[in-house]
Scaffold this motif. Structure first.
Motif, PDB file in Angstrom:
ATOM      1  N   ALA A 166       6.706  -1.536   2.679  1.00 29.27           N
ATOM      2  CA  ALA A 166       7.104  -1.430   1.441  1.00 29.27           C
ATOM      3  C   ALA A 166       7.866  -2.583   1.061  1.00 29.27           C
ATOM      4  O   ALA A 166       7.813  -3.347   0.126  1.00 29.27           O
ATOM      5  CB  ALA A 166       7.867  -0.068   1.088  1.00 29.27           C
ATOM      6  N   ALA A 167       8.791  -3.134   2.076  1.00 32.49           N
ATOM      7  CA  ALA A 167       9.651  -4.366   2.074  1.00 32.49           C
ATOM      8  C   ALA A 167       8.832  -5.558   1.854  1.00 32.49           C
ATOM      9  O   ALA A 167       8.959  -6.486   1.102  1.00 32.49           O
ATOM     10  CB  ALA A 167      10.357  -4.304   2.984  1.00 32.49           C
ATOM     11  N   ILE A 168       7.736  -5.622   2.724  1.00 36.58           N
ATOM     12  CA  ILE A 168       6.647  -6.806   2.595  1.00 36.58           C
ATOM     13  C   ILE A 168       6.154  -6.895   1.383  1.00 36.58           C
ATOM     14  O   ILE A 168       5.934  -7.923   0.664  1.00 36.58           O
ATOM     15  CB  ILE A 168       5.906  -6.692   3.843  1.00 36.58           C
ATOM     16  N   ALA A 169       5.630  -5.739   0.808  1.00 37.08           N
ATOM     17  CA  ALA A 169       5.021  -5.940  -0.660  1.00 37.08           C
ATOM     18  C   ALA A 169       5.935  -6.241  -1.673  1.00 37.08           C
ATOM     19  O   ALA A 169       5.554  -7.058  -2.572  1.00 37.08           O
ATOM     20  CB  ALA A 169       4.468  -4.437  -1.073  1.00 37.08           C
ATOM     21  N   GLN A 170       7.405  -5.784  -1.769  1.00 39.83           N
ATOM     22  CA  GLN A 170       8.377  -6.495  -2.506  1.00 39.83           C
ATOM     23  C   GLN A 170       8.893  -7.868  -2.475  1.00 39.83           C
ATOM     24  O   GLN A 170       8.641  -8.364  -3.354  1.00 39.83           O
ATOM     25  CB  GLN A 170       9.582  -5.494  -2.344  1.00 39.83           C
ATOM     26  N   ILE A 171       8.877  -8.222  -1.289  1.00 37.08           N
ATOM     27  CA  ILE A 171       9.100  -9.701  -0.739  1.00 37.08           C
ATOM     28  C   ILE A 171       7.920 -10.435  -1.443  1.00 37.08           C
ATOM     29  O   ILE A 171       8.191 -11.480  -2.090  1.00 37.08           O
ATOM     30  CB  ILE A 171       9.434 -10.117   0.698  1.00 37.08           C
ATOM     31  N   SER A 172       6.630  -9.986  -1.525  1.00 38.49           N
ATOM     32  CA  SER A 172       5.611 -10.918  -1.512  1.00 38.49           C
ATOM     33  C   SER A 172       5.383 -10.978  -3.277  1.00 38.49           C
ATOM     34  O   SER A 172       5.005 -12.012  -3.930  1.00 38.49           O
ATOM     35  CB  SER A 172       4.221 -10.261  -1.195  1.00 38.49           C
ATOM     36  N   SER A 173       5.985  -9.950  -3.796  1.00 39.67           N
ATOM     37  CA  SER A 173       5.923  -9.865  -5.318  1.00 39.67           C
ATOM     38  C   SER A 173       6.617 -11.139  -5.900  1.00 39.67           C
ATOM     39  O   SER A 173       6.314 -11.397  -7.103  1.00 39.67           O
ATOM     40  CB  SER A 173       6.391  -8.759  -5.689  1.00 39.67           C
ATOM     41  N   ASN A 174       7.501 -11.710  -5.201  1.00 39.75           N
ATOM     42  CA  ASN A 174       8.477 -12.607  -5.478  1.00 39.75           C
ATOM     43  C   ASN A 174       7.858 -14.091  -5.045  1.00 39.75           C
ATOM     44  O   ASN A 174       8.750 -14.990  -5.062  1.00 39.75           O
ATOM     45  CB  ASN A 174       9.785 -12.493  -4.959  1.00 39.75           C
ATOM     46  N   THR A 175       6.945 -14.080  -4.353  1.00 38.43           N
ATOM     47  CA  THR A 175       6.086 -15.313  -3.950  1.00 38.43           C
ATOM     48  C   THR A 175       5.076 -15.819  -4.390  1.00 38.43           C
ATOM     49  O   THR A 175       4.416 -16.754  -3.984  1.00 38.43           O
ATOM     50  CB  THR A 175       6.386 -15.310  -2.401  1.00 38.43           C
ATOM     51  N   GLN A 176       4.634 -15.198  -5.338  1.00 42.54           N
ATOM     52  CA  GLN A 176       3.362 -15.653  -6.046  1.00 42.54           C
ATOM     53  C   GLN A 176       3.459 -15.376  -7.675  1.00 42.54           C
ATOM     54  O   GLN A 176       4.312 -14.697  -8.225  1.00 42.54           O
ATOM     55  CB  GLN A 176       2.111 -14.629  -5.570  1.00 42.54           C
ATOM     56  N   PRO A 177       2.412 -15.940  -8.320  1.00 44.33           N
ATOM     57  CA  PRO A 177       2.453 -16.077  -9.758  1.00 44.33           C
ATOM     58  C   PRO A 177       2.334 -14.566 -10.545  1.00 44.33           C
ATOM     59  O   PRO A 177       2.931 -14.292 -11.308  1.00 44.33           O
ATOM     60  CB  PRO A 177       1.366 -16.727 -10.303  1.00 44.33           C
ATOM     61  N   ILE A 178       1.306 -13.628  -9.857  1.00 42.34           N
ATOM     62  CA  ILE A 178       1.424 -12.426 -10.050  1.00 42.34           C
ATOM     63  C   ILE A 178       2.455 -11.404  -9.612  1.00 42.34           C
ATOM     64  O   ILE A 178       2.566 -11.405  -8.247  1.00 42.34           O
ATOM     65  CB  ILE A 178      -0.016 -11.711 -10.097  1.00 42.34           C
ATOM     66  N   ARG A 179       3.552 -11.073 -10.520  1.00 46.66           N
ATOM     67  CA  ARG A 179       4.637 -10.428  -9.729  1.00 46.66           C
ATOM     68  C   ARG A 179       4.617  -9.237  -9.365  1.00 46.66           C
ATOM     69  O   ARG A 179       5.428  -8.202 -10.046  1.00 46.66           O
ATOM     70  CB  ARG A 179       5.869 -10.773 -10.814  1.00 46.66           C
ATOM     71  N   ARG A 180       3.693  -8.641  -8.563  1.00 45.95           N
ATOM     72  CA  ARG A 180       3.665  -7.426  -7.945  1.00 45.95           C
ATOM     73  C   ARG A 180       2.986  -7.374  -6.685  1.00 45.95           C
ATOM     74  O   ARG A 180       2.279  -8.349  -6.213  1.00 45.95           O
ATOM     75  CB  ARG A 180       2.769  -6.350  -8.760  1.00 45.95           C
ATOM     76  N   GLY A 181       3.217  -6.544  -5.815  1.00 44.99           N
ATOM     77  CA  GLY A 181       2.513  -6.456  -4.499  1.00 44.99           C
ATOM     78  C   GLY A 181       1.198  -6.213  -4.610  1.00 44.99           C
ATOM     79  O   GLY A 181       0.764  -5.431  -5.282  1.00 44.99           O
ATOM     80  N   GLY A 182       0.425  -6.797  -3.656  1.00 50.31           N
ATOM     81  CA  GLY A 182      -1.050  -6.459  -3.646  1.00 50.31           C
ATOM     82  C   GLY A 182      -1.290  -5.173  -3.193  1.00 50.31           C
ATOM     83  O   GLY A 182      -0.597  -4.466  -1.935  1.00 50.31           O
ATOM     84  N   GLN A 183      -2.345  -4.404  -3.546  1.00 50.20           N
ATOM     85  CA  GLN A 183      -2.791  -2.923  -3.131  1.00 50.20           C
ATOM     86  C   GLN A 183      -4.069  -2.985  -2.683  1.00 50.20           C
ATOM     87  O   GLN A 183      -4.703  -3.753  -2.980  1.00 50.20           O
ATOM     88  CB  GLN A 183      -2.483  -1.998  -4.179  1.00 50.20           C
ATOM     89  N   PRO A 184      -4.492  -2.033  -1.689  1.00 51.32           N
ATOM     90  CA  PRO A 184      -5.949  -2.010  -1.209  1.00 51.32           C
ATOM     91  C   PRO A 184      -6.621  -2.018  -2.159  1.00 51.32           C
ATOM     92  O   PRO A 184      -7.903  -2.457  -1.932  1.00 51.32           O
ATOM     93  CB  PRO A 184      -5.685  -0.619  -0.353  1.00 51.32           C
ATOM     94  N   GLN A 185      -6.214  -1.489  -3.475  1.00 53.60           N
ATOM     95  CA  GLN A 185      -7.485  -1.101  -4.475  1.00 53.60           C
ATOM     96  C   GLN A 185      -7.895  -2.444  -5.144  1.00 53.60           C
ATOM     97  O   GLN A 185      -9.024  -2.515  -5.426  1.00 53.60           O
ATOM     98  CB  GLN A 185      -6.782  -0.131  -5.420  1.00 53.60           C
ATOM     99  N   ASP A 186      -6.902  -3.542  -5.002  1.00 51.71           N
ATOM    100  CA  ASP A 186      -7.293  -4.790  -5.543  1.00 51.71           C
ATOM    101  C   ASP A 186      -8.330  -5.123  -4.668  1.00 51.71           C
ATOM    102  O   ASP A 186      -9.220  -5.985  -4.894  1.00 51.71           O
ATOM    103  CB  ASP A 186      -5.942  -5.634  -5.526  1.00 51.71           C
ATOM    104  N   ILE A 187      -8.545  -5.265  -3.238  1.00 50.76           N
ATOM    105  CA  ILE A 187      -9.402  -5.765  -2.575  1.00 50.76           C
ATOM    106  C   ILE A 187     -10.681  -5.009  -2.579  1.00 50.76           C
ATOM    107  O   ILE A 187     -11.883  -5.420  -2.497  1.00 50.76           O
ATOM    108  CB  ILE A 187      -8.889  -5.837  -0.947  1.00 50.76           C
ATOM    109  N   ALA A 188     -10.455  -3.544  -2.823  1.00 53.18           N
ATOM    110  CA  ALA A 188     -11.849  -2.768  -3.026  1.00 53.18           C
ATOM    111  C   ALA A 188     -12.381  -3.052  -4.156  1.00 53.18           C
ATOM    112  O   ALA A 188     -13.797  -3.096  -4.169  1.00 53.18           O
ATOM    113  CB  ALA A 188     -11.155  -1.126  -2.946  1.00 53.18           C
ATOM    114  N   GLU A 189     -11.950  -3.496  -5.196  1.00 51.86           N
ATOM    115  CA  GLU A 189     -12.541  -3.789  -6.578  1.00 51.86           C
ATOM    116  C   GLU A 189     -13.372  -5.006  -6.216  1.00 51.86           C
ATOM    117  O   GLU A 189     -14.708  -5.225  -6.667  1.00 51.86           O
ATOM    118  CB  GLU A 189     -11.536  -3.915  -7.490  1.00 51.86           C
ATOM    119  N   ALA A 190     -13.033  -6.267  -5.471  1.00 54.79           N
ATOM    120  CA  ALA A 190     -13.458  -7.117  -5.364  1.00 54.79           C
ATOM    121  C   ALA A 190     -14.688  -6.883  -4.397  1.00 54.79           C
ATOM    122  O   ALA A 190     -15.875  -7.671  -4.608  1.00 54.79           O
ATOM    123  CB  ALA A 190     -12.431  -8.375  -4.657  1.00 54.79           C
TER     124      ALA A 190
END
Length: 295
Positions: A206-230
């Motif tokens: 959960a902490a990694i997801a929060q940190i990653s949301s501040n290191t990329q243009p789309i300001r939220r953590g990536g979720q497994p569903q994002d990859i499933a859709e692709a």
């Protein structure tokens, strides 16, 4: 119901990207053979699914286990239409000047060789299957250093090139082969190799997801569903003209340095522009001072 009547095999399906992908395909009509070494997690996935998910034990570090998975799925369902080579782990963490041969080989076997033999043993069952599609999970780590340990990054870069080579080898059979490069996705891959209690791993993910949301243009953590859709897109007939390529699904993590998308971060160009403006301001001040002296 994009996948009605289709037969799919998903490795690493007990959790994370694999579980989300298996559920998505099953919800749209596919018969999904979900495999993992986590028997409890895999059986839970199958029992709780509204669609047709059938769990098979498979250790992708063992090519014989991969072959058995593909052969069993094809025998049970009459063939294979879709494969997601997803199973992996973070691998060995030492840098290149400290890693041991066994650590290097173990990472390559799990992350790269498993994909090669996932393709190898699925392909014979996919020939003569219209719309057959293989999707391999690579990583942003394949783009460059800094996203993962060295061995994992090299293996994932190998997955990208393997994808292109396999696409050319299998084109004659109408089998498409593509890859996905996830960014920081909220799964257990970051903590799976750490010697910490499971409850701490959940907190760390959960902490990694929060940190990653501040290191990329789309300001939220990536979720497994994002990859499933692709994955669902690449596996579907909507991508029938797509092969030998990869899709970055990373929230923009790799688009460029932070200053290219964060207006609060100063980069080289903005620093030069600031210097130029300072020079103009100084010139205006000098001109005003000179004019006042002339009077």
């Amino acid at each position: 119901m994009r996948f009605s009547g289709k037969v799919a095999v998903v490795t690493g399906a007990a959790s994370g990207i694999g579980a989300a992908s298996a559920r998505l395909l099953a919800s749209e009509g596919a018969i999904v053979f979900a495999s993992d070494i986590d028997d409890e997690g895999g059986q839970k996935l199958a029992s709780e699914s509204d669609g047709d998910i059938r769990f098979k034990h498979c250790d992708v570090s063992d090519p014989a286990s991969i072959k058995a998975l593909m052969d069993d799925a094809a025998a049970e369902a009459g063939g294979i239409d879709i494969v997601l080579n997803n199973a992996a782990a973070g691998g060995a963490r030492p840098p290149i000047d400290e890693i041991e041969p066994a650590e290097w080989d173990g990472t390559m076997d799990l992350v790269l060789r498993s994909v090669a033999f996932g393709i190898r043993y699925a392909a014979p069952h996919m020939k003569q299957r219209p719309g057959a599609s293989i999707v391999n999970i690579s990583s942003v780590a394949a783009v460059g250093p800094g996203y993962s340990p060295t061995a994992y990054a090299v293996a994932k870069a190998g997955v990208l090139h393997l994808t292109k080579c396999a696409a050319t080898d299998l084109a004659q059979f109408g089998i498409r082969v593509n890859a996905i490069q996830p960014g920081f996705i909220n799964t257990n891959i970051f903590t799976s190799s750490l010697e910490i209690p499971d409850e701490m791993k959940t907190t760390a993910n959960a902490a990694i997801a929060q940190i990653s949301s501040n290191t990329q243009p789309i300001r939220r953590g990536g979720q497994p569903q994002d990859i499933a859709e692709a994955f669902a897109y690449l596996a579907s007939d909507a991508a029938s003209f797509v092969t030998g390529t990869s899709i970055l699904v990373d929230g923009g993590l790799t688009v460029g340095p932070r200053h290219s998308w964060d207006p609060e971060e100063q980069g080289i160009l903005s620093a030069l522009e600031s210097m130029e403006e300072q020079a103009r301001a100084a010139a205006r001040t000098d001109a005003q001072t000179s004019g006042a002296n002339a009077e």
